[in-house]
Scaffold this motif. Structure first.
Motif, PDB file in Angstrom:
ATOM      1  N   GLY A 190      77.728  89.315  36.284  1.00 12.76           N
ATOM      2  CA  GLY A 190      78.528  89.149  37.463  1.00 12.76           C
ATOM      3  C   GLY A 190      78.904  87.473  38.053  1.00 12.76           C
ATOM      4  O   GLY A 190      79.702  87.405  38.938  1.00 12.76           O
ATOM      5  N   LYS A 191      78.253  86.562  37.311  1.00 14.31           N
ATOM      6  CA  LYS A 191      78.634  85.250  37.485  1.00 14.31           C
ATOM      7  C   LYS A 191      79.047  84.376  36.368  1.00 14.31           C
ATOM      8  O   LYS A 191      78.601  84.482  35.390  1.00 14.31           O
ATOM      9  N   VAL A 192      79.813  83.485  36.963  1.00 10.79           N
ATOM     10  CA  VAL A 192      80.420  82.458  35.731  1.00 10.79           C
ATOM     11  C   VAL A 192      79.195  81.553  35.363  1.00 10.79           C
ATOM     12  O   VAL A 192      78.530  81.013  36.373  1.00 10.79           O
ATOM     13  N   ARG A 193      79.036  81.321  34.073  1.00 15.96           N
ATOM     14  CA  ARG A 193      78.004  80.615  33.641  1.00 15.96           C
ATOM     15  C   ARG A 193      78.354  79.114  33.119  1.00 15.96           C
ATOM     16  O   ARG A 193      77.666  78.287  33.210  1.00 15.96           O
ATOM     17  N   ALA A 194      79.760  79.252  32.621  1.00 16.86           N
ATOM     18  CA  ALA A 194      80.164  78.052  32.332  1.00 16.86           C
ATOM     19  C   ALA A 194      81.797  78.428  32.416  1.00 16.86           C
ATOM     20  O   ALA A 194      82.412  79.518  32.111  1.00 16.86           O
ATOM     21  N   GLU A 195      82.653  77.250  32.504  1.00 13.09           N
ATOM     22  CA  GLU A 195      84.086  77.509  32.516  1.00 13.09           C
ATOM     23  C   GLU A 195      84.708  76.157  32.095  1.00 13.09           C
ATOM     24  O   GLU A 195      84.107  75.161  32.111  1.00 13.09           O
ATOM     25  N   GLY A 196      85.959  76.314  31.466  1.00 17.69           N
ATOM     26  CA  GLY A 196      86.767  75.232  30.930  1.00 17.69           C
ATOM     27  C   GLY A 196      88.206  75.229  31.128  1.00 17.69           C
ATOM     28  O   GLY A 196      88.736  76.210  31.468  1.00 17.69           O
ATOM     29  N   GLU A 197      88.588  74.008  31.043  1.00 17.61           N
ATOM     30  CA  GLU A 197      90.226  74.032  30.926  1.00 17.61           C
ATOM     31  C   GLU A 197      90.579  73.397  29.607  1.00 17.61           C
ATOM     32  O   GLU A 197      89.913  72.314  29.356  1.00 17.61           O
ATOM     33  N   ALA A 198      91.183  74.115  28.576  1.00 14.41           N
ATOM     34  CA  ALA A 198      91.631  73.477  27.584  1.00 14.41           C
ATOM     35  C   ALA A 198      92.906  73.180  27.347  1.00 14.41           C
ATOM     36  O   ALA A 198      94.063  73.981  27.708  1.00 14.41           O
ATOM     37  N   LEU A 199      93.630  72.192  26.958  1.00 12.06           N
ATOM     38  CA  LEU A 199      94.892  71.674  26.614  1.00 12.06           C
ATOM     39  C   LEU A 199      95.051  71.793  24.980  1.00 12.06           C
ATOM     40  O   LEU A 199      94.391  71.296  24.364  1.00 12.06           O
ATOM     41  N   TRP A 200      96.015  72.698  24.682  1.00 11.30           N
ATOM     42  CA  TRP A 200      96.523  72.702  23.337  1.00 11.30           C
ATOM     43  C   TRP A 200      98.030  72.336  23.094  1.00 11.30           C
ATOM     44  O   TRP A 200      98.687  72.506  23.857  1.00 11.30           O
ATOM     45  N   LYS A 201      98.085  71.564  22.143  1.00 13.75           N
ATOM     46  CA  LYS A 201      99.358  70.983  21.783  1.00 13.75           C
ATOM     47  C   LYS A 201      99.796  71.512  20.605  1.00 13.75           C
ATOM     48  O   LYS A 201      99.157  71.954  19.524  1.00 13.75           O
ATOM     49  N   ARG A 202     101.198  71.626  20.539  1.00 13.54           N
ATOM     50  CA  ARG A 202     102.004  72.250  19.408  1.00 13.54           C
ATOM     51  C   ARG A 202     101.631  71.576  17.963  1.00 13.54           C
ATOM     52  O   ARG A 202     101.746  70.108  18.072  1.00 13.54           O
ATOM     53  N   TRP A 203     101.137  72.154  17.068  1.00 13.92           N
ATOM     54  CA  TRP A 203     100.757  71.601  15.568  1.00 13.92           C
ATOM     55  C   TRP A 203     101.884  71.481  14.809  1.00 13.92           C
ATOM     56  O   TRP A 203     102.622  72.378  14.546  1.00 13.92           O
ATOM     57  N   ARG A 204     102.254  70.444  14.491  1.00 13.63           N
ATOM     58  CA  ARG A 204     103.552  70.091  13.666  1.00 13.63           C
ATOM     59  C   ARG A 204     102.782  69.005  12.599  1.00 13.63           C
ATOM     60  O   ARG A 204     103.008  67.768  12.998  1.00 13.63           O
ATOM     61  N   PRO A 205     102.601  69.302  11.362  1.00 16.10           N
ATOM     62  CA  PRO A 205     101.905  68.577  10.515  1.00 16.10           C
ATOM     63  C   PRO A 205     102.907  67.421  10.079  1.00 16.10           C
ATOM     64  O   PRO A 205     104.275  67.894   9.931  1.00 16.10           O
ATOM     65  N   ARG A 206     102.434  66.222   9.694  1.00 19.83           N
ATOM     66  CA  ARG A 206     103.261  65.239   9.488  1.00 19.83           C
ATOM     67  C   ARG A 206     103.457  65.277   7.922  1.00 19.83           C
ATOM     68  O   ARG A 206     102.395  65.877   7.095  1.00 19.83           O
ATOM     69  N   THR A 207     104.719  65.177   7.300  1.00 22.60           N
ATOM     70  CA  THR A 207     104.653  64.976   5.705  1.00 22.60           C
ATOM     71  C   THR A 207     104.912  63.791   5.262  1.00 22.60           C
ATOM     72  O   THR A 207     105.030  62.614   5.929  1.00 22.60           O
TER      73      THR A 207
END
Length: 152
Positions: free
Chosen positions: A135-152
């Motif tokens: 019932g308790k938070v042990r760890a927390e995070g905020e994650a930033l995810w960016k659109r994956w656009r591979p370079r050719t």
């Protein structure tokens, strides 16, 4: 009928250490969508995940938070039709994650992970993710995810 884990549905051949179904030596995290839009998972730590003091290792926790946030981000992306580029597995990749450790997490008991998204756009998505036990938070995070656009 048991629901299929998002990782098994989307990435059955992925070898990611944290969530890849095809990595027999990885953590093999299994995340499931909920009706409220969040994504949840239960993870049973292994004895090898010991931090040296009888608790779950912080690096393993960070990996769990990162990989579980991936499920929430991709669930949101796929609901919006933002699919991976042709020939790619992922639509988004981690650009950064801020992890906060609140309390020790057990090594011998299952822990729960909960993730949701905020600040959603096609270019980037932010996920809030936490690891809970008893019932308790042990760890927390905020994650930033960016659109994956591979370079050719």
């Amino acid at each position: 009928m048991k629901m299929m884990a998002l990782q098994d549905e989307w990435w059955p051949t992925m070898t990611c250490f944290g969530c890849g179904p095809a990595n027999a030596e990885g953590l093999r995290l299994k995340s499931y969508p909920q009706l409220d839009g969040s994504v949840t998972a239960t993870f049973q730590p292994w004895p090898q995940h010991d931090n040296g003091g009888g608790f779950l290792n912080g690096g393993v926790i960070a990996t769990l938070l990162d990989c579980h946030s991936a499920a929430a981000v991709h669930q949101e992306a796929f609901l919006n039709g933002w699919m991976p580029a042709e020939g790619e597995s992922l639509a988004y990749v981690t650009a950064g994650i801020d992890v906060r450790y609140r309390r020790p997490a057990p090594l011998k008991e299952p822990v729960t992970l909960v993730a949701s998204t905020k600040n959603v756009s096609e270019d980037q998505i932010t996920a809030l993710v936490r690891l809970e036990w008893d019932g308790k938070v042990r760890a927390e995070g905020e994650a930033l995810w960016k659109r994956w656009r591979p370079r050719t």
